[in-house]
Design a protein around this motif. Sequence first.
Motif, PDB file in Angstrom:
ATOM      1  N   MET A   1       0.833  -1.214   0.000  1.00  0.00           N
ATOM      2  CA  MET A   1       0.000   0.000   0.000  1.00  0.00           C
ATOM      3  C   MET A   1       0.860   1.254   0.000  1.00  0.00           C
ATOM      4  O   MET A   1       0.524   2.256  -0.648  1.00  0.00           O
ATOM      5  CB  MET A   1      -0.955  -0.019   1.194  1.00  0.00           C
ATOM      6  CG  MET A   1      -2.067  -1.054   1.073  1.00  0.00           C
ATOM      7  SD  MET A   1      -3.337  -0.927   2.357  1.00  0.00           S
ATOM      8  CE  MET A   1      -2.449  -1.534   3.789  1.00  0.00           C
ATOM      9  N   PHE A   2       1.968   1.208   0.722  1.00  0.00           N
ATOM     10  CA  PHE A   2       2.907   2.342   0.720  1.00  0.00           C
ATOM     11  C   PHE A   2       3.417   2.621  -0.693  1.00  0.00           C
ATOM     12  O   PHE A   2       3.411   3.773  -1.160  1.00  0.00           O
ATOM     13  CB  PHE A   2       4.068   2.048   1.661  1.00  0.00           C
ATOM     14  CG  PHE A   2       5.248   2.960   1.502  1.00  0.00           C
ATOM     15  CD1 PHE A   2       5.257   4.229   2.053  1.00  0.00           C
ATOM     16  CD2 PHE A   2       6.380   2.550   0.784  1.00  0.00           C
ATOM     17  CE1 PHE A   2       6.353   5.080   1.902  1.00  0.00           C
ATOM     18  CE2 PHE A   2       7.479   3.386   0.622  1.00  0.00           C
ATOM     19  CZ  PHE A   2       7.465   4.656   1.187  1.00  0.00           C
ATOM     20  N   LEU A   3       3.837   1.574  -1.404  1.00  0.00           N
ATOM     21  CA  LEU A   3       4.354   1.755  -2.757  1.00  0.00           C
ATOM     22  C   LEU A   3       3.266   2.225  -3.717  1.00  0.00           C
ATOM     23  O   LEU A   3       3.529   3.042  -4.623  1.00  0.00           O
ATOM     24  CB  LEU A   3       4.974   0.456  -3.266  1.00  0.00           C
ATOM     25  CG  LEU A   3       6.263   0.001  -2.579  1.00  0.00           C
ATOM     26  CD1 LEU A   3       6.744  -1.316  -3.177  1.00  0.00           C
ATOM     27  CD2 LEU A   3       7.360   1.058  -2.678  1.00  0.00           C
ATOM     28  N   ILE A   4       2.047   1.734  -3.530  1.00  0.00           N
ATOM     29  CA  ILE A   4       0.931   2.194  -4.364  1.00  0.00           C
ATOM     30  C   ILE A   4       0.724   3.691  -4.194  1.00  0.00           C
ATOM     31  O   ILE A   4       0.585   4.434  -5.173  1.00  0.00           O
ATOM     32  CB  ILE A   4      -0.352   1.420  -4.009  1.00  0.00           C
ATOM     33  CG1 ILE A   4      -0.253  -0.039  -4.479  1.00  0.00           C
ATOM     34  CG2 ILE A   4      -1.592   2.087  -4.627  1.00  0.00           C
ATOM     35  CD1 ILE A   4      -1.336  -0.940  -3.928  1.00  0.00           C
ATOM     36  N   GLU A   5       0.739   4.132  -2.947  1.00  0.00           N
ATOM     37  CA  GLU A   5       0.526   5.562  -2.695  1.00  0.00           C
ATOM     38  C   GLU A   5       1.679   6.418  -3.204  1.00  0.00           C
ATOM     39  O   GLU A   5       1.470   7.518  -3.713  1.00  0.00           O
ATOM     40  CB  GLU A   5       0.302   5.786  -1.204  1.00  0.00           C
ATOM     41  CG  GLU A   5      -1.035   5.226  -0.715  1.00  0.00           C
ATOM     42  CD  GLU A   5      -1.235   5.411   0.772  1.00  0.00           C
ATOM     43  OE1 GLU A   5      -0.220   5.382   1.512  1.00  0.00           O
ATOM     44  OE2 GLU A   5      -2.383   5.573   1.197  1.00  0.00           O
ATOM     45  N   GLU A   6       2.885   5.899  -3.084  1.00  0.00           N
ATOM     46  CA  GLU A   6       4.051   6.662  -3.513  1.00  0.00           C
ATOM     47  C   GLU A   6       4.191   6.708  -5.038  1.00  0.00           C
ATOM     48  O   GLU A   6       4.630   7.716  -5.591  1.00  0.00           O
ATOM     49  CB  GLU A   6       5.326   6.052  -2.911  1.00  0.00           C
ATOM     50  CG  GLU A   6       5.460   6.238  -1.414  1.00  0.00           C
ATOM     51  CD  GLU A   6       5.701   7.689  -1.037  1.00  0.00           C
ATOM     52  OE1 GLU A   6       6.543   8.339  -1.684  1.00  0.00           O
ATOM     53  OE2 GLU A   6       5.029   8.159  -0.097  1.00  0.00           O
TER      54      GLU A   6
END
Length: 426
Positions: free
Chosen positions: A329-334
């Motif tokens: 989820m962190f990578l998706i948001e970034e």
Amino acid sequence: MREYETSLEFAKKKDQEDVLKNIRDRFCMKEGEIYMDGNSLGLCSKDAKEALYHVVDLWEQHGIKIWDIEDSRYFKYQNVLGEKLAKLINAEPDEVTVMTNTTINIHQGISTFYQPTPERYKILVDDLNFPTDRYAVDSQVRLKGLDPKDAVKVISSTDGRFLSEDAIIEGMTEDVALVLLPSVLYRSAQLLDMERITEEAHKRGIIIGWDLCHSIGAIPHDFKKINPDFAVWCNYKYLSAGPGAIAGFYINQKHFTKEPGLAGWHGNKNETQFQLRHVFDHELNAHGWQTGTQPLFSMAPLEGVLNIYLEAGMENVRHKSLDITAYLMFLIEEKLTKYGYKIGNPREDHKRGGHVCLEHDDAYRICKALKQHKVIPDFREPNVIRLAPVALYVSYEDVYNLVQILEDIVVSKEYEDYSEVRTLVV
């Protein structure tokens, strides 16, 4: 507070620190493939294969005598597997068995507990559960001579993603006889507060059953605290027991003396089973809800993979599952939200299961493109790419590479090369 970085080096560092990293080698990974569909069909493991081949060899060697070897272990194989499964949900060994499939087990649970009266005759369900649960509920209602339009009470989602636990509890009116709900929603990965909802049902004298298909093997349930009346689940998703593997069934020990709704000869007590009487002599534990002869070839792979899970420990599995999905989820948001991607699952640890629901207006065609890049996701209507970084065999580097591919597919508009026409299995 988790802290992540966007570099490949960070992903590799996480993999080195992973306490489950050596278990990955026990699964049959394909070179260059990123498998993100373990929430639908888990990967084959070497342990599952060995367990299956062992039973095939025993059949070859012993024929019908297979039922008698090793102190009748394979005639009572459901006891062996039930005891192992019980450890995943903190239930008593004799409260858990394996039999048939999820849908038939729903029929078994409802037919056992659903005894409608003029005052209390409704079954409470939700509108986001997997359709087979609703089909079974409607069938059981019709078998009682009732109309599902009247006797099935549906708690509706207000946003098409999530369910309100307050609305579920408010729906437990005096005319409700039974509740059937999913532990984790298959689209949005929402994890319901099973303990709270079960307690509220029991306060009102309502029977409650749970469908664990999207949580078993990803979440360590505590059934001694939750205390449901019955539960069902499939074993081919996170538990990787094979396509269409035999399913699981739990019944609370307080109901052991209750007559099964669907009786069969394998639910008879072992001591009198081969006396072949025409009067059912009910085994007073979960195995008493068995019906026909057990399919050993469907059961053996489950034993193999359960040994892996018990070795790994469900707490370790859940810890990594929460961490690696949070990393995704962190990578998706970034990296991805600027291209129209959205996260459609809860962010809080206590409210989400083991998969991430990635939403996009062109989700179906993106899924098709992903498969050309040797990424295996799945699609759910209308716009969800389900991604399950299963703790036992998906690495942080896999997740990093997945996000890179998702970005490339949209930036290059590669997905536009694919048709929107749905295939048989999506």
